[in-house]
Scaffold this motif. Structure first.
Motif, short mmCIF file in Angstrom:
data_model
loop_
_atom_site.label_atom_id
_atom_site.label_comp_id
_atom_site.label_asym_id
_atom_site.label_seq_id
_atom_site.Cartn_x
_atom_site.Cartn_y
_atom_site.Cartn_z
N SER A 4 0.83 -1.22 0.00
CA SER A 4 0.00 0.00 0.00
C SER A 4 0.86 1.26 0.00
N ARG A 5 2.14 1.11 0.36
CA ARG A 5 3.02 2.29 0.37
C ARG A 5 4.11 2.20 -0.69
N TYR A 6 4.03 1.16 -1.52
CA TYR A 6 5.10 0.94 -2.50
C TYR A 6 4.75 1.62 -3.81
N PHE A 7 5.72 1.63 -4.73
CA PHE A 7 5.45 2.19 -6.05
C PHE A 7 5.60 1.05 -7.05
N ASP A 346 12.06 -11.76 -1.13
CA ASP A 346 12.02 -13.22 -1.00
C ASP A 346 10.59 -13.74 -0.99
N VAL A 347 9.73 -13.01 -0.29
CA VAL A 347 8.38 -13.52 -0.04
C VAL A 347 7.33 -12.46 -0.36
N GLY A 348 6.24 -12.89 -1.00
CA GLY A 348 5.06 -12.03 -1.12
C GLY A 348 4.06 -12.51 -0.09
N LEU A 349 3.71 -11.64 0.84
CA LEU A 349 2.74 -12.00 1.88
C LEU A 349 1.39 -11.45 1.43
N ILE A 350 0.46 -12.36 1.17
CA ILE A 350 -0.81 -11.94 0.57
C ILE A 350 -1.94 -12.02 1.59
N ASN A 351 -2.43 -10.88 1.94
CA ASN A 351 -3.59 -10.80 2.85
C ASN A 351 -4.84 -10.84 1.97
N VAL A 352 -5.59 -11.96 2.04
CA VAL A 352 -6.73 -12.09 1.13
C VAL A 352 -7.96 -11.34 1.65
N LYS A 353 -7.89 -10.84 2.89
CA LYS A 353 -9.02 -10.05 3.39
C LYS A 353 -8.54 -8.86 4.22
N SER A 354 -7.90 -7.94 3.51
CA SER A 354 -7.41 -6.74 4.21
C SER A 354 -8.58 -6.01 4.84
N GLY A 355 -8.40 -5.56 6.06
CA GLY A 355 -9.48 -4.86 6.75
C GLY A 355 -10.13 -5.75 7.80
N ASP A 356 -10.00 -7.07 7.61
CA ASP A 356 -10.51 -8.00 8.62
C ASP A 356 -9.48 -8.02 9.77
N LEU A 378 7.39 -8.50 0.66
CA LEU A 378 6.49 -7.51 0.08
C LEU A 378 5.08 -7.91 0.55
N TYR A 379 4.52 -7.09 1.42
CA TYR A 379 3.26 -7.43 2.09
C TYR A 379 2.11 -6.75 1.36
N ASP A 380 1.24 -7.55 0.77
CA ASP A 380 0.08 -6.99 0.07
C ASP A 380 -1.06 -6.76 1.05
N ASP A 381 -1.07 -5.55 1.57
CA ASP A 381 -2.08 -5.17 2.56
C ASP A 381 -3.19 -4.34 1.90
N ARG A 382 -3.20 -4.32 0.56
CA ARG A 382 -4.19 -3.48 -0.13
C ARG A 382 -5.58 -4.12 -0.08
#
Ligand code: 5CA
Length: 447
Positions: A4-7, A346-356, A378-382
């Motif tokens: 969410s803060r990356y480009f 190294d790792v993509g951390l995927i949050n499948v329900k951001s906001g929960d 790289l944490y996908d918090d979007r």
């Protein structure tokens, strides 16, 4: 890093201007953007890959005993007049003049400048042998810049230069660079094959280091055994006699189309062992004796007091080209598959329900623990659809995806996906952390 803060400007569709898969994927995955023909900006994700490649190149140069320095991109025309190359180089050289009308140029390579530095600094044979290198941007005004960073006009090159007293000694320097190249490309997950090549405007004897890929610019011919040969390990002693290693790599037929001899190929290589393929040149090493040291007066005092003209070689690696070359060698329909050693994270951390709240909490906890274990994440918090997140992570090609959702959390589980091969493992939080931490351990640096 939180996404969410990356480009990371991803493109959904293949850009029209891109002809080959690496160029398409580099644009789609937000690694680079073209600024003008053959000139690129490196966006954060691409720049991380470039830096990792640069680091491997540097470590292997240092291991082989080469010394790093940094020369400028802009050079005076004068030294190129001394070597006699100023006129010969032609339109590929970007010539400029400063406010005092002094003729300058954006360096396409650095033989002249390093020869001048060496000539002015070294007087005795006791200061030989030496190998100096730098990693610096080059400019060549290619007629047809194409394939993205693979044939750019501005590109990052590692160039080394060897200085020796005798022909015999210079062979030793050449061999050190030869072997270090095998190791360098191997650490990036590439199988490189040294091939006899034309030396072009650099002059002298040369070998190109080629990786096999269908979209390669050159047609290459070699013995199948070379494709299977393993490069030396990290424990190699560079001061030992490297000739047997060199012989194992040069004893069998391997040539680019310019040097290819069909009759010899047919005679020396049994039909079943003939490899005819396309290749990408990722490195090129040259021995050219006194081609620059003679006209530029680069001499040292020899053991018996006489002045001796220094024997030289130069050794290039296409650092920015390698980003494209690695993608050519490692991708699938969904996107890039980075070898771990050059992956931007190294790792993509995927949050499948951001906001929960619970999913966010577990993700944050895993994120902190993974980073503490030395992994880059790289944490996908979007707030986005899971499907879109999965596609994005397949596209950018990080080695691991750690997928965290409310259903799994209830069962105390997360899903770990390996990008290469696509294997999925359902694991407890701790087991997933363990598995990932283990992948970050020994061998990662030294490989
Ligand atoms: N002075 C010598 C060795 S230091 C030299 O310039 N060699 S070279 O021309 O072969 O370039 C070295 C490497 O740079 C090549 O093997 C290739 O990987 C890379 N390279 C050359 N031209 C380009 C280009 N236009 N775009 C991207 N990479 C390039």
């Amino acid at each position: 890093m939180r996404l969410s803060r990356y480009f990371l400007p991803l493109l959904r569709d293949d850009p029209k201007e891109a002809e080959i898969v690496s160029h398409k994927l580099m644009l789609r995955a937000g690694l680079v953007r073209q600024s003008s023909a053959g000139i690129y900006s490196w966006l954060p994700l691409g720049y991380r890959v470039l830096s990792k490649i640069e680091r491997i190149v540097r470590e292997e140069q240092d291991r082989a005993g080469a010394l790093e320095l940094l020369m400028p991109t802009i050079q005076p025309a004068e030294i190129w007049r001394e070597s006699g190359r100023y006129e010969v180089y032609g339109k590929e050289m970007l010539r400029i003049s400063d406010r005092h009308e002094r003729e300058m140029l954006y360096g396409p390579t650095n033989e002249e400048l390093i020869t001048q530095i060496f000539r002015d600094g070294v007087k005795s044979y006791k200061e030989l042998p030496r190998i100096l290198y730098h990693i610096q941007w080059k400019f060549r005004d290619e007629i047809r810049p194409r394939f993205g960073v693979m044939r750019g006009r501005e590109f990052l090159m590692k160039d080394s230069y060897s200085f020796d007293l005798t022909l015999e000694d210079s062979r030793i320097s050449y061999n050190k660079m030869f072997v270090s190249y095998l190791r360098t490309f191997n650490r990036m997950g590439l199988k490189s094959i040294p091939m006899a090549a034309e030396s072009g405007p650099i002059g002298g004897d040369s070998h190109e280091f080629i990786i096999l890929a269908d979209t390669g610019e050159s047609e290459v011919y070699c013995h199948r055994d070379l494709v299977k040969l393993e490069p030396p390990g990290a424990d190699l002693d560079y001061e030992s006699d490297l000739t047997p290693i060199i012989q194992s790599w040069t004893g069998k037929y391997a040539a680019t189309s310019e040097k290819h001899d069909a009759a010899r190929f047919a005679k020396e290589v049994a039909e079943a062992d003939r490899v005819i393929a396309r290749g990408i040149e990722v490195g090129h090493i040259f021995f050219f004796g006194t081609k620059y040291s003679e006209p530029m007066g680069c001499k040292v005092q020899g053991p018996d007091g006489d002045l001796v003209t220094v024997q030289m070689g130069s050794y290039g690696i296409g650092v920015s080209r390698l980003v494209g070359a690695i993608i050519e060698a490692s991708h699938d329909d969904a996107g890039i598959i980075w070898p771990a050693s050059v992956a931007p994270f190294d790792v993509g951390l995927i949050n499948v329900k951001s906001g929960d709240a619970e999913t966010d909490r577990v993700c944050k906890d895993l994120y902190v623990k993974l980073e503490a274990a030395g992994l880059s994440v790289l944490y996908d918090d979007r707030d986005d659809r899971p499907g879109a997140k999965f596609a994005a992570f397949d596209l950018i090609g990080l080695p691991w995806q750690l997928i965290v959702g409310p259903k799994g959390i209830k069962a105390g589980e997360v899903e770990l996906k390996e990008r290469a091969g696509g294997a999925r493992h359902t694991l407890s939080f701790d087991a997933a952390l363990h598995r990932l931490a283990a992948s970050a351990e020994p061998g990662r640096e030294a490989a």
